[in-house]
Structure formats: structure tokens, C-alpha cells
Scaffold this motif. Structure first.
Motif, PDB file in Angstrom:
ATOM      1  N   LEU A 226      48.386  19.818 -17.252  1.00  0.00           N
ATOM      2  CA  LEU A 226      48.252  21.409 -16.902  1.00  0.00           C
ATOM      3  C   LEU A 226      47.350  22.176 -17.993  1.00  0.00           C
ATOM      4  O   LEU A 226      46.637  22.926 -17.739  1.00  0.00           O
ATOM      5  CB  LEU A 226      49.430  22.001 -16.403  1.00  0.00           C
TER       6      LEU A 226
ATOM      7  N   ALA B 243      42.132  21.515 -11.722  1.00  0.00           N
ATOM      8  CA  ALA B 243      43.210  21.733 -10.625  1.00  0.00           C
ATOM      9  C   ALA B 243      43.468  20.405  -9.969  1.00  0.00           C
ATOM     10  O   ALA B 243      44.588  20.425  -9.616  1.00  0.00           O
ATOM     11  CB  ALA B 243      42.741  22.825  -9.820  1.00  0.00           C
TER      12      ALA B 243
ATOM     13  N   LEU C  11      52.168  18.468  -8.571  1.00  0.00           N
ATOM     14  CA  LEU C  11      52.817  19.898  -7.995  1.00  0.00           C
ATOM     15  C   LEU C  11      52.855  19.478  -6.639  1.00  0.00           C
ATOM     16  O   LEU C  11      52.203  18.773  -5.882  1.00  0.00           O
ATOM     17  CB  LEU C  11      51.604  20.784  -8.278  1.00  0.00           C
TER      18      LEU C  11
ATOM     19  N   TYR D 229      48.598  27.306  -8.804  1.00  0.00           N
ATOM     20  CA  TYR D 229      48.041  27.055 -10.013  1.00  0.00           C
ATOM     21  C   TYR D 229      46.315  27.101  -9.954  1.00  0.00           C
ATOM     22  O   TYR D 229      45.854  27.629 -10.786  1.00  0.00           O
ATOM     23  CB  TYR D 229      48.325  25.586 -10.379  1.00  0.00           C
TER      24      TYR D 229
ATOM     25  N   TYR E 128      45.246  30.548 -10.505  1.00  0.00           N
ATOM     26  CA  TYR E 128      45.042  31.024 -11.673  1.00  0.00           C
ATOM     27  C   TYR E 128      44.107  30.217 -12.454  1.00  0.00           C
ATOM     28  O   TYR E 128      43.353  30.965 -13.341  1.00  0.00           O
ATOM     29  CB  TYR E 128      46.454  30.481 -12.398  1.00  0.00           C
TER      30      TYR E 128
END
Length: 275
Positions: A155, A167, A174, A182, A185
Motif C-alpha cells: 500500500l 490501487a 483489501l 483506498y 485516497y
């Protein structure tokens, strides 16, 4: 007193008695020589007249056997006794014995032995079960810690060239909901980092499992991860930005995989040198 002469008829009867006794008594010639001579001569004449007939054995003759015959018989070798190694013929008859049921003592001994075996097996199972459970829990915790380490490293490690695919690389660690958060972000910081050509490297220094759901097969867990993160950029003359970060990860089991459902920062120390 005048000597009495033996009657010839009595001498003949005595001679026959001596012949019947065989080897045990040696005949004493009491008959006159003339009488013994004629008897032996008559016997020899009879043998010469019938030469084809077999000569009878000494035991079949009525005449007594002398010392020479006894000496010849004594010199004959005795037959060897049978060897002990030769199997004896089993001439005994088979005796059928009626069935006798087991006694009460034997039955009690068998039952006691069975109870001991069952008790030993139960004790062994009871002793092994905690060991197996503990070993399975240790394996689960190691799996959680490895997953958390690989997830944090993926990550927060990127370069300006591969940041657009960050990602997608991280989504394997995840849950779908947290993967969407995520991605939002990363989309927000991807352009500024590309312009500044930021390269970020995260090195995990330690990981530990904080808790695991105790019921049966664990399905939920929390893990702590401690990292050192270093970022460089030409804008800051490639002076490294050093940060010490620790995270708490909430994880959920999905089949054989553990996925992150939530991530929060516990500590953050900026160790970048100030020039």
C-alpha cells in the motif's frame, strides 16, 4: 556193595532232556561211545542222502549246542538302538475335549484390560487436543502477520511511474469496501506526486497479532504493524523524508485469505532532517 550200571532206556531219556534245554546246560556224554558214534553217523548219512534240503538252524536241532556255537552267537554285533532323531510314529488317538466357557476371572480380566485401553486412549486424546488447537492458533497468527506485512508494504511503496496501478495492486489485500476508500485516497494524491516525482518506500520493522476471535475457526483479527517510511523528491533536492509510522489493521477471514477491512494510524513521527 556192587556198583549199579545205568539202564540204557534211562540214559536215552536223560539225553533227550538235555537236548531240550538247549544252550543253558552242556550235555555230558553218558552213553557209550559206540552208541554216540552210530547216532552221529546216521545223521550224517541222512544229510548226504538229501543234499538239496537246507540245513536246519542250531536252534531247530534237537541236539544240544556246544561251546563253539555259543561263542559264535556272542561274537555277533548287536543291532544299533534306534536314533533319537528319528520321528516316532504318532499312534495315539485324538481325544475330543468338550468346550469349556471362559471363567468369570478371565472375563473380568478382559473387561479390565479393555477399560484401561479406552481410558489410555481418552487420556491421550485429551492431552493431544490442546496441543493441536494451540498449534493451529499459532499457524493462524503467523498467516495474519504475514498478510498484514505484505499489505502495508504494497500500500505504501510506489514510484511516479507505477503509482497509477497502485490501487489495483493493493486490492488483493483489501475488502471491496475498503478497497474503494483506498482508491479514492490514491486518486487524490496521484497527480501532485507525479509532478513532484515522489518515490515512497515503506519497510516493515515488526508485526504482531493483537487479537483473534476465539470461537472455533477464527474469522476476525486485529494486527499491529510498525514501519519506517522514506520519501524522496527532486523538489526537496532528494533529501529523504523519514517517518516512523505504526498501523492497526482490522482484518476478516475470506476463505483461506485474510483481508483488511479497516486501517488506522497509531503513531506517526517525522524524522526528516531540518536544513
Amino acid at each position: 556193595m556192587e556198583d549199579q550200571q545205568p539202564d540204557p532206556g534211562d540214559l536215552t531219556a536223560l539225553d533227550e532232556a538235555v537236548a531240550a534245554r538247549g544252550d543253558n546246560i552242556e550235555a555230558t556224554p553218558t552213553t557209550p561211545r559206540r552208541r554216540r558214534f552210530f547216532r552221529r553217523r546216521s545223521e550224517s548219512v541222512a544229510l548226504e542222502q538229501n543234499p538239496a534240503e537246507p540245513v536246519p538252524a542250531a536252534s531247530q536241532l534237537k541236539t544240544p549246542v556246544g561251546k563253539a556255537a555259543r561263542a559264535a552267537k556272542a561274537s555277533e554285533p548287536e543291532p544299533n538302538p534306534p536314533s533319537d532323531q528319528q520321528p516316532e510314529a504318532n499312534t495315539g488317538e485324538v481325544t475330543l475335549v468338550p468346550h469349556r466357557p471362559a471363567g468369570s476371572r478371565f472375563i473380568a480380566a478382559v473387561i479390565s484390560a479393555s477399560v484401561l485401553v479406552v481410558a489410555a486412549a481418552a487420556f491421550a486424546g485429551a492431552a493431544v487436543q490442546p496441543y493441536l488447537s494451540q498449534r493451529a492458533l499459532v499457524e493462524t497468527k503467523l498467516d495474519i502477520a504475514r498478510t498484514a506485512t505484505n499489505a502495508i508494504t504494497t500500500l505504501w511503496t510506489y514510484t511516479p511511474d507505477d503509482m497509477a496501478a497502485l490501487a489495483n495492486r493493493a486490492s488483493r489485500y483489501l475488502t471491496p469496501d475498503f478497497a474503494d476508500e483506498y482508491r479514492k485516497y490514491i486518486d487524490a494524491i496521484i497527480e501532485p506526486n507525479k509532478q513532484a516525482k515522489v518515490t515512497n518506500t515503506t519497510d516493515v520493522k515488526g508485526a504482531a497479532v493483537e487479537s483473534v476471535s476465539p470461537a472455533g475457526v477464527p474469522t476476525e483479527a486485529t494486527a499491529l504493524v510498525y514501519t519506517n517510511s522514506v520519501a524522496t523528491s527532486p523538489v526537496t533536492k532528494n533529501i529523504p523524508s523519514l517517518r516512523y509510522l505504526s498501523y492497526r489493521l482490522t482484518m476478516k477471514r475470506d476463505g483461506r485469505d485474510w483481508l483488511i477491512t479497516r486501517m488506522s494510524t497509531i503513531t506517526s513521527f517525522d524524522l526528516t532532517p531540518q536544513l
